[in-house]
Design an enzyme around this catalytic site. Structure first.
Site, short mmCIF file in Angstrom:
data_model
loop_
_atom_site.label_atom_id
_atom_site.label_comp_id
_atom_site.label_asym_id
_atom_site.label_seq_id
_atom_site.Cartn_x
_atom_site.Cartn_y
_atom_site.Cartn_z
N HIS A 87 8.44 -3.90 7.42
CA HIS A 87 8.01 -2.50 7.61
C HIS A 87 8.38 -2.00 9.00
O HIS A 87 8.90 -0.89 9.16
CB HIS A 87 6.49 -2.37 7.44
CG HIS A 87 6.04 -2.21 6.02
ND1 HIS A 87 6.52 -1.20 5.20
CD2 HIS A 87 5.14 -2.89 5.28
CE1 HIS A 87 5.93 -1.29 4.01
NE2 HIS A 87 5.09 -2.32 4.03
N LEU B 202 0.82 -1.21 0.00
CA LEU B 202 0.00 0.00 0.00
C LEU B 202 0.86 1.27 0.00
O LEU B 202 0.39 2.33 -0.38
CB LEU B 202 -0.94 -0.01 1.22
CG LEU B 202 -1.99 -1.13 1.22
CD1 LEU B 202 -2.80 -1.10 2.51
CD2 LEU B 202 -2.90 -1.02 0.01
N HIS C 7 6.64 -9.54 5.13
CA HIS C 7 6.55 -8.21 4.50
C HIS C 7 6.24 -7.14 5.57
O HIS C 7 6.89 -6.10 5.61
CB HIS C 7 5.44 -8.28 3.44
CG HIS C 7 5.18 -6.99 2.73
ND1 HIS C 7 5.40 -6.83 1.36
CD2 HIS C 7 4.69 -5.80 3.16
CE1 HIS C 7 5.08 -5.60 1.02
NE2 HIS C 7 4.62 -4.95 2.09
ZN LIG Z 1 3.86 -3.04 2.53
#
Ligand SMILES: [Zn+2]
Length: 191
Positions: free
Chosen positions: A158, A113, A154
């Protein structure tokens, strides 16, 4: 006019108003330097953490996405929400999560995103075992494989200040940055 309100209607009204108070959070976009800030552990499960989890879940569904890390909404605490269900009705919350086992290898296409419109192949562990706290602060362990395992890796990246495109070559990263900068200019009406 009938002033008698049936319990079902009261429930309906409550749901309506609780929806109004939910907040969609702005998502940081690569290469925003704030995406590289390392998140710190959550010390206490207070109302602000619960509100953040709620808002992050709504933001993920609205985007729409299958995972969101607090880093992406500029809150640098170790909180992840994930929902890989087809109906988007099975949200999972991971607080202070860490990978305690990993095995196998798979290459799969990922999107993010924070990097809209970009899908690139990344090599990840096929299976991971994660230890975390749930939204009530209760510890749990989870063995994941496939999409959930990829999603966890993933999102944990972050929290560690890493965006998936950083696994790609410098040339690809430069092209992605140029494309996103162009998109941002178009969105603000500049040329
Ligand atoms: Zn991401």
């Amino acid at each position: 006019m009938d002033i008698h309100v049936k319990p079902l209607e009261i429930l309906h009204v409550t749901a309506y108003f609780s929806k109004l108070f939910m907040a969609l959070l702005p998502i940081l976009r690569f290469p925003d330097p704030r995406l590289h800030i390392k998140a710190t552990p959550v010390e206490t499960m207070d109302a602000s953490v619960r509100q953040l989890i709620h808002d992050m879940t709504e933001t993920m569904y609205d985007a729409p996405g299958i995972g969101l890390a607090a880093t992406q909404v500029n809150v640098h605490r170790q909180i992840i929400v994930i929902d890989i269900s087809e109906e988007h009705n099975d949200p999972m919350v991971f607080i202070n999560a860490m990978i305690i086992e990993r095995s196998g290898e798979r290459e799969g296409e990922e999107g993010c995103l924070s990097v809209p419109g970009v899908h690139e192949k990344v090599i990840r562990a096929e299976r991971v075992k994660v230890r975390a706290l749930d939204e009530n602060g209760q510890p749990f362990e989870l063995e994941a494989e496939g999409l959930l395992a990829v999603c966890l890796q993933h999102e944990l990246d972050h929290l560690d200040g890493k965006v998936f495109v950083e696994y790609l070559s410098q040339l690809k990263q430069s092209r992605i940055k140029a494309r996103l900068a162009k998109q941002a200019r178009a969105a603000t009406g500049q040329t």
